[in-house]
Design a protein around this motif. Structure first.
Motif, PDB file in Angstrom:
ATOM      1  N   GLN A 181      31.373  51.572  61.847  1.00  0.00           N
ATOM      2  CA  GLN A 181      31.230  51.467  60.396  1.00  0.00           C
ATOM      3  C   GLN A 181      31.747  50.118  59.932  1.00  0.00           C
ATOM      4  O   GLN A 181      32.808  49.668  60.372  1.00  0.00           O
ATOM      5  CB  GLN A 181      32.013  52.593  59.708  1.00  0.00           C
ATOM      6  N   VAL A 182      31.001  49.485  59.070  1.00  0.00           N
ATOM      7  CA  VAL A 182      31.376  48.178  58.540  1.00  0.00           C
ATOM      8  C   VAL A 182      31.487  48.273  57.023  1.00  0.00           C
ATOM      9  O   VAL A 182      30.632  48.866  56.364  1.00  0.00           O
ATOM     10  CB  VAL A 182      30.322  47.113  58.910  1.00  0.00           C
ATOM     11  N   HIS A 183      32.543  47.717  56.498  1.00  0.00           N
ATOM     12  CA  HIS A 183      32.707  47.658  55.053  1.00  0.00           C
ATOM     13  C   HIS A 183      32.854  46.204  54.632  1.00  0.00           C
ATOM     14  O   HIS A 183      33.655  45.455  55.209  1.00  0.00           O
ATOM     15  CB  HIS A 183      33.940  48.444  54.611  1.00  0.00           C
ATOM     16  N   LEU A 184      32.079  45.825  53.638  1.00  0.00           N
ATOM     17  CA  LEU A 184      32.175  44.492  53.055  1.00  0.00           C
ATOM     18  C   LEU A 184      32.616  44.646  51.612  1.00  0.00           C
ATOM     19  O   LEU A 184      32.016  45.415  50.850  1.00  0.00           O
ATOM     20  CB  LEU A 184      30.828  43.780  53.110  1.00  0.00           C
ATOM     21  N   VAL A 185      33.654  43.919  51.239  1.00  0.00           N
ATOM     22  CA  VAL A 185      34.188  44.034  49.888  1.00  0.00           C
ATOM     23  C   VAL A 185      34.233  42.655  49.243  1.00  0.00           C
ATOM     24  O   VAL A 185      34.953  41.763  49.734  1.00  0.00           O
ATOM     25  CB  VAL A 185      35.586  44.659  49.882  1.00  0.00           C
ATOM     26  N   GLU A 186      33.463  42.503  48.170  1.00  0.00           N
ATOM     27  CA  GLU A 186      33.447  41.228  47.447  1.00  0.00           C
ATOM     28  C   GLU A 186      34.520  41.207  46.364  1.00  0.00           C
ATOM     29  O   GLU A 186      34.885  42.238  45.811  1.00  0.00           O
ATOM     30  CB  GLU A 186      32.081  40.989  46.772  1.00  0.00           C
ATOM     31  N   SER A 187      34.973  40.022  46.058  1.00  0.00           N
ATOM     32  CA  SER A 187      35.906  39.820  44.950  1.00  0.00           C
ATOM     33  C   SER A 187      35.722  38.416  44.406  1.00  0.00           C
ATOM     34  O   SER A 187      35.094  37.572  45.047  1.00  0.00           O
ATOM     35  CB  SER A 187      37.355  40.030  45.408  1.00  0.00           C
ATOM     36  N   GLY A 188      36.264  38.192  43.213  1.00  0.00           N
ATOM     37  CA  GLY A 188      36.244  36.854  42.635  1.00  0.00           C
ATOM     38  C   GLY A 188      35.243  36.646  41.515  1.00  0.00           C
ATOM     39  O   GLY A 188      35.198  35.568  40.916  1.00  0.00           O
ATOM     40  N   GLY A 189      34.426  37.657  41.235  1.00  0.00           N
ATOM     41  CA  GLY A 189      33.480  37.514  40.138  1.00  0.00           C
ATOM     42  C   GLY A 189      34.180  37.532  38.794  1.00  0.00           C
ATOM     43  O   GLY A 189      35.383  37.769  38.701  1.00  0.00           O
ATOM     44  N   GLY A 190      33.409  37.272  37.737  1.00  0.00           N
ATOM     45  CA  GLY A 190      33.989  37.303  36.400  1.00  0.00           C
ATOM     46  C   GLY A 190      33.124  36.577  35.403  1.00  0.00           C
ATOM     47  O   GLY A 190      31.957  36.260  35.666  1.00  0.00           O
ATOM     48  N   LEU A 191      33.716  36.324  34.242  1.00  0.00           N
ATOM     49  CA  LEU A 191      33.038  35.623  33.156  1.00  0.00           C
ATOM     50  C   LEU A 191      33.558  34.200  33.093  1.00  0.00           C
ATOM     51  O   LEU A 191      34.773  33.968  33.079  1.00  0.00           O
ATOM     52  CB  LEU A 191      33.319  36.344  31.835  1.00  0.00           C
ATOM     53  N   VAL A 192      32.641  33.243  33.047  1.00  0.00           N
ATOM     54  CA  VAL A 192      33.021  31.833  33.010  1.00  0.00           C
ATOM     55  C   VAL A 192      32.050  31.084  32.108  1.00  0.00           C
ATOM     56  O   VAL A 192      30.886  31.494  31.973  1.00  0.00           O
ATOM     57  CB  VAL A 192      33.034  31.236  34.436  1.00  0.00           C
ATOM     58  N   GLN A 193      32.516  30.025  31.502  1.00  0.00           N
ATOM     59  CA  GLN A 193      31.641  29.207  30.669  1.00  0.00           C
ATOM     60  C   GLN A 193      30.781  28.297  31.544  1.00  0.00           C
ATOM     61  O   GLN A 193      31.170  27.951  32.678  1.00  0.00           O
ATOM     62  CB  GLN A 193      32.466  28.357  29.710  1.00  0.00           C
ATOM     63  N   ALA A 194      29.654  27.910  31.017  1.00  0.00           N
ATOM     64  CA  ALA A 194      28.785  26.970  31.722  1.00  0.00           C
ATOM     65  C   ALA A 194      29.568  25.718  32.099  1.00  0.00           C
ATOM     66  O   ALA A 194      30.364  25.212  31.296  1.00  0.00           O
ATOM     67  CB  ALA A 194      27.592  26.606  30.856  1.00  0.00           C
ATOM     68  N   GLY A 195      29.363  25.267  33.327  1.00  0.00           N
ATOM     69  CA  GLY A 195      30.095  24.119  33.841  1.00  0.00           C
ATOM     70  C   GLY A 195      31.352  24.486  34.594  1.00  0.00           C
ATOM     71  O   GLY A 195      31.960  23.627  35.249  1.00  0.00           O
ATOM     72  N   GLY A 196      31.740  25.745  34.510  1.00  0.00           N
ATOM     73  CA  GLY A 196      32.950  26.204  35.179  1.00  0.00           C
ATOM     74  C   GLY A 196      32.719  26.540  36.641  1.00  0.00           C
ATOM     75  O   GLY A 196      31.623  26.343  37.178  1.00  0.00           O
ATOM     76  N   SER A 197      33.770  27.057  37.268  1.00  0.00           N
ATOM     77  CA  SER A 197      33.733  27.366  38.696  1.00  0.00           C
ATOM     78  C   SER A 197      34.274  28.761  38.965  1.00  0.00           C
ATOM     79  O   SER A 197      35.112  29.271  38.211  1.00  0.00           O
ATOM     80  CB  SER A 197      34.587  26.364  39.480  1.00  0.00           C
ATOM     81  N   LEU A 198      33.783  29.339  40.036  1.00  0.00           N
ATOM     82  CA  LEU A 198      34.300  30.600  40.562  1.00  0.00           C
ATOM     83  C   LEU A 198      34.253  30.526  42.079  1.00  0.00           C
ATOM     84  O   LEU A 198      33.405  29.824  42.650  1.00  0.00           O
ATOM     85  CB  LEU A 198      33.471  31.793  40.093  1.00  0.00           C
ATOM     86  N   ARG A 199      35.147  31.272  42.712  1.00  0.00           N
ATOM     87  CA  ARG A 199      35.126  31.377  44.161  1.00  0.00           C
ATOM     88  C   ARG A 199      35.034  32.842  44.544  1.00  0.00           C
ATOM     89  O   ARG A 199      35.945  33.625  44.241  1.00  0.00           O
ATOM     90  CB  ARG A 199      36.376  30.774  44.790  1.00  0.00           C
ATOM     91  N   LEU A 200      33.943  33.212  45.186  1.00  0.00           N
ATOM     92  CA  LEU A 200      33.763  34.573  45.650  1.00  0.00           C
ATOM     93  C   LEU A 200      34.276  34.704  47.078  1.00  0.00           C
ATOM     94  O   LEU A 200      34.144  33.780  47.885  1.00  0.00           O
ATOM     95  CB  LEU A 200      32.293  34.971  45.600  1.00  0.00           C
TER      96      LEU A 200
END
Length: 125
Positions: free
Chosen positions: A1-20
């Motif tokens: 069994q494999v589980h993949l869990v994402e994190s790091g999403g959210g709300l950001v203004q145009a031009g901003g950055s996020l790291r998933l």
């Protein structure tokens, strides 16, 4: 069994950055090709960026080239997506996926065997 869990999403203004981040647990798939895909409302799931098992090969959707960077840390069984200069059209649910170990990297979602639950990324204008 494999589980993949994402994190790091959210709300950001145009031009901003996020790291998933996508952490894998269960059966070891550190040697798997992995990728990030996204799905916006009313649209099909599309590939964003993929990376080979050792990081030596990467592919990017044309519209994210130069803005997004995929990377991986096999010791931590984690894959990352650094997203810079975000645009409203990047708004979607982002999914992490992995192929069965031993198979090569592809950009086709249907060739990936394991999927996370997704994380919402919303870019406001």
């Amino acid at each position: 069994q494999v589980h993949l869990v994402e994190s790091g999403g959210g709300l950001v203004q145009a031009g901003g950055s996020l790291r998933l981040s996508c952490a894998a647990s269960g059966r070891t798939i550190s040697s798997s090709a992995k990728g990030w895909f996204r799905q916006a409302p009313g649209k099909e799931r599309e590939f964003v960026a993929v990376i080979s098992w050792n990081g030596g090969i990467t592919y990017y959707k044309d519209s994210v080239k130069g803005r997004f960077t995929i990377s991986r840390d096999n010791a931590k069984n984690t894959v990352y997506l650094q997203m810079n200069s975000l645009k409203p059209e990047d708004t979607a649910v982002y999914y992490c996926a992995a192929r069965t170990p031993g198979l090569g990297v592809t950009t086709t979602p249907s060739t990936y065997d394991y999927w996370g639950q997704g994380t919402q990324v919303t870019v406001s204008s």
